[in-house]
Design an enzyme around this catalytic site. Structure first.
Site, PDB file in Angstrom:
ATOM      1  N   SER A 245      62.165  16.669  40.209  1.00  0.00           N
ATOM      2  CA  SER A 245      62.965  16.437  39.005  1.00  0.00           C
ATOM      3  C   SER A 245      62.180  16.952  37.807  1.00  0.00           C
ATOM      4  O   SER A 245      61.091  16.450  37.500  1.00  0.00           O
ATOM      5  CB  SER A 245      63.239  14.944  38.839  1.00  0.00           C
ATOM      6  OG  SER A 245      63.711  14.720  37.525  1.00  0.00           O
TER       7      SER A 245
ATOM      8  N   MET B 134      70.925   5.670  43.224  1.00  0.00           N
ATOM      9  CA  MET B 134      69.881   5.459  42.220  1.00  0.00           C
ATOM     10  C   MET B 134      69.004   4.284  42.653  1.00  0.00           C
ATOM     11  O   MET B 134      69.511   3.192  42.919  1.00  0.00           O
ATOM     12  CB  MET B 134      70.492   5.135  40.853  1.00  0.00           C
ATOM     13  CG  MET B 134      71.206   6.287  40.160  1.00  0.00           C
ATOM     14  SD  MET B 134      70.242   7.798  39.973  1.00  0.00           S
ATOM     15  CE  MET B 134      68.882   7.247  38.929  1.00  0.00           C
TER      16      MET B 134
ATOM     17  N   HIS C 159      72.353  16.496  37.826  1.00  0.00           N
ATOM     18  CA  HIS C 159      72.723  15.070  37.839  1.00  0.00           C
ATOM     19  C   HIS C 159      73.238  14.715  36.444  1.00  0.00           C
ATOM     20  O   HIS C 159      72.462  14.616  35.497  1.00  0.00           O
ATOM     21  CB  HIS C 159      71.459  14.271  38.222  1.00  0.00           C
ATOM     22  CG  HIS C 159      71.614  12.783  38.162  1.00  0.00           C
ATOM     23  ND1 HIS C 159      70.528  11.931  38.246  1.00  0.00           N
ATOM     24  CD2 HIS C 159      72.707  11.992  38.031  1.00  0.00           C
ATOM     25  CE1 HIS C 159      70.959  10.678  38.160  1.00  0.00           C
ATOM     26  NE2 HIS C 159      72.267  10.687  38.028  1.00  0.00           N
TER      27      HIS C 159
ATOM     28  N   ASP D 264      67.039   8.754  44.161  1.00  0.00           N
ATOM     29  CA  ASP D 264      66.465   9.181  42.880  1.00  0.00           C
ATOM     30  C   ASP D 264      65.900   7.978  42.137  1.00  0.00           C
ATOM     31  O   ASP D 264      66.644   7.051  41.795  1.00  0.00           O
ATOM     32  CB  ASP D 264      67.592   9.843  42.068  1.00  0.00           C
ATOM     33  CG  ASP D 264      67.135  10.443  40.748  1.00  0.00           C
ATOM     34  OD1 ASP D 264      65.921  10.520  40.510  1.00  0.00           O
ATOM     35  OD2 ASP D 264      68.025  10.839  39.961  1.00  0.00           O
TER      36      ASP D 264
ATOM     37  N   HIS E 183      65.972  19.336  40.737  1.00  0.00           N
ATOM     38  CA  HIS E 183      66.853  18.309  40.181  1.00  0.00           C
ATOM     39  C   HIS E 183      66.792  18.372  38.648  1.00  0.00           C
ATOM     40  O   HIS E 183      65.722  18.304  38.055  1.00  0.00           O
ATOM     41  CB  HIS E 183      66.379  16.948  40.688  1.00  0.00           C
ATOM     42  CG  HIS E 183      67.262  15.798  40.356  1.00  0.00           C
ATOM     43  ND1 HIS E 183      68.417  15.509  41.037  1.00  0.00           N
ATOM     44  CD2 HIS E 183      67.150  14.823  39.410  1.00  0.00           C
ATOM     45  CE1 HIS E 183      68.976  14.416  40.541  1.00  0.00           C
ATOM     46  NE2 HIS E 183      68.225  13.985  39.545  1.00  0.00           N
TER      47      HIS E 183
ATOM     48  N   MET F 157      74.389  12.342  33.775  1.00  0.00           N
ATOM     49  CA  MET F 157      74.405  10.939  33.312  1.00  0.00           C
ATOM     50  C   MET F 157      75.050  10.960  31.933  1.00  0.00           C
ATOM     51  O   MET F 157      74.392  10.788  30.895  1.00  0.00           O
ATOM     52  CB  MET F 157      72.971  10.396  33.258  1.00  0.00           C
ATOM     53  CG  MET F 157      72.398  10.108  34.634  1.00  0.00           C
ATOM     54  SD  MET F 157      70.598   9.991  34.640  1.00  0.00           S
ATOM     55  CE  MET F 157      70.199  11.716  34.796  1.00  0.00           C
TER      56      MET F 157
ATOM     57  N   ASP G  53      68.183  16.550  35.247  1.00  0.00           N
ATOM     58  CA  ASP G  53      68.805  15.336  34.717  1.00  0.00           C
ATOM     59  C   ASP G  53      69.438  15.612  33.364  1.00  0.00           C
ATOM     60  O   ASP G  53      68.756  16.002  32.419  1.00  0.00           O
ATOM     61  CB  ASP G  53      67.743  14.244  34.562  1.00  0.00           C
ATOM     62  CG  ASP G  53      67.311  13.695  35.909  1.00  0.00           C
ATOM     63  OD1 ASP G  53      68.185  13.295  36.686  1.00  0.00           O
ATOM     64  OD2 ASP G  53      66.086  13.687  36.188  1.00  0.00           O
TER      65      ASP G  53
ATOM     66  N   MET H 124      71.369  13.905  30.271  1.00  0.00           N
ATOM     67  CA  MET H 124      71.629  12.594  29.638  1.00  0.00           C
ATOM     68  C   MET H 124      72.195  12.813  28.245  1.00  0.00           C
ATOM     69  O   MET H 124      71.744  13.711  27.525  1.00  0.00           O
ATOM     70  CB  MET H 124      70.324  11.805  29.536  1.00  0.00           C
ATOM     71  CG  MET H 124      69.593  11.652  30.861  1.00  0.00           C
ATOM     72  SD  MET H 124      68.147  10.601  30.692  1.00  0.00           S
ATOM     73  CE  MET H 124      67.402  10.796  32.322  1.00  0.00           C
TER      74      MET H 124
HETATM   75  C1  DX5 Z   1      66.295   8.891  36.065  1.00  0.00           C
HETATM   76  C2  DX5 Z   1      66.503  10.291  36.591  1.00  0.00           C
HETATM   77  C3  DX5 Z   1      65.532  10.684  37.629  1.00  0.00           C
HETATM   78  C4  DX5 Z   1      64.090  10.764  37.173  1.00  0.00           C
HETATM   79  C5  DX5 Z   1      63.230  10.312  38.322  1.00  0.00           C
HETATM   80  O1  DX5 Z   1      67.387   8.510  35.314  1.00  0.00           O
HETATM   81  O2  DX5 Z   1      67.800  10.392  37.171  1.00  0.00           O
HETATM   82  O3  DX5 Z   1      65.907  11.912  38.246  1.00  0.00           O
HETATM   83  O4  DX5 Z   1      63.708  12.049  36.799  1.00  0.00           O
HETATM   84  O5  DX5 Z   1      61.927  10.235  37.865  1.00  0.00           O
HETATM   85  P1  DX5 Z   1      60.780   9.460  38.672  1.00  0.00           P
HETATM   86  O6  DX5 Z   1      60.646  10.173  40.010  1.00  0.00           O
HETATM   87  O7  DX5 Z   1      59.599   9.622  37.799  1.00  0.00           O
HETATM   88  O8  DX5 Z   1      61.230   8.041  38.845  1.00  0.00           O
HETATM   89 ZN    ZN Z   2      68.268  12.195  38.402  1.00  0.00          ZN
END
Ligand code: DX5
Ligand code: ZN
Length: 224
Positions: free
Chosen positions: A7, A136, A65, A174, A32, A67, A34, A36
């Site tokens: 990620s 999650m 992903h 994740d 990956h 969010m 993310d 947001m």
């Molecule tokens: C959290 C993200 C994850 C995050 C995981 O909301 O969706 O993908 O990057 O990070 P680690 O592996 O550090 O928990």
């Molecule tokens: Zn994620």
């Protein structure tokens, strides 16, 4: 085959292309990303222009992903930017069936995500539409949080549903994955393991991916 999926949330964004090359050298084949929006989760990250730049820098599969509160509005732009697969939260999609079909029609593999508080039973009627389900194991929004062990039980139940229904979607996890809990999630039935901090916040991210791949393959070999 079980995949370790770095990620980039934990990477150094000023040197992103080099960070990506490093994890690819360690054996990663997926990345990956993310997304947001500061509404669905209390944090902000990247939009389609960043995905488009990453697309030009690597041939790795881009696992986006979302969010965000309105995935229907923005998913097409991420696919246009080069996302190979796009996952949306069950909690963000009042018309989940339509959203998942739209992602496939737009040209990407659809995935659905569950927050820690959402039961797997809510997915029963869309499982045939997805290429993967993301469980999650932290509340979304931030990297570096602690793994919530109840996720293991959810993975086992989802794996059970998968065989009962005769489906072959992948199960992704994740949040909070480390070399300590990795074997357990693979044994529970996970296929794709997302990891941010435990890869990029180490002195040698390529070695971290290689080590995690080795642990995951060892655990998969003893899985029934
Ligand atoms: C959290 C993200 C994850 C995050 C995981 O909301 O969706 O993908 O990057 O990070 P680690 O592996 O550090 O928990
Ligand atoms: Zn994620």
């Amino acid at each position: 085959m079980v995949q370790i999926v770095p990620s980039i949330l934990a990477a150094d964004f000023a040197r992103l292309a080099r960070e990506i090359e490093t994890v690819e050298r360690g054996g990663a084949s997926m990345l990956h990303i993310d997304v947001m929006d500061g509404h669905f989760v209390p944090n902000l990250t990247v939009g389609p222009p960043v995905v488009s730049s990453i697309r030009k820098a690597t041939r790795l599969t881009l696992d986006v992903h979302l969010m965000i509160t309105d995935p229907d509005k923005y998913a097409p732009a991420f696919i246009e930017a080069g996302a190979n697969q796009v996952s949306v939260h069950q909690e963000a999609c009042p018309n989940l069936d339509r959203t998942l079909r739209m992602i496939r029609d737009e040209g990407a593999r659809p995935g659905v995500v569950l927050n820690p508080a959402t039961p797997v039973t809510l997915l029963e009627d869309v499982l045939a539409l997805v290429d993967y389900v993301l469980i999650m194991s932290v509340n979304p929004g931030f990297g570096g949080q602690r793994f919530i062990p109840r996720a293991l039980d959810k993975i086992r139940r989802l794996d059970g549903l998968r065989s009962d229904l005769g489906l072959d979607f992948a199960i992704e996890i994740d949040g909070g994955i480390t070399t300590e809990n990795l074997a357990g999630v693979v044994r529970a039935g996970c296929d794709w393991i997302v990891a941010g901090s435990s890869i990029f916040h180490t002195p040698d991210p390529a070695a971290a991916v290689a080590e995690m791949r080795q642990i995951a393959q060892g655990a998969a070999a003893v899985r029934v």
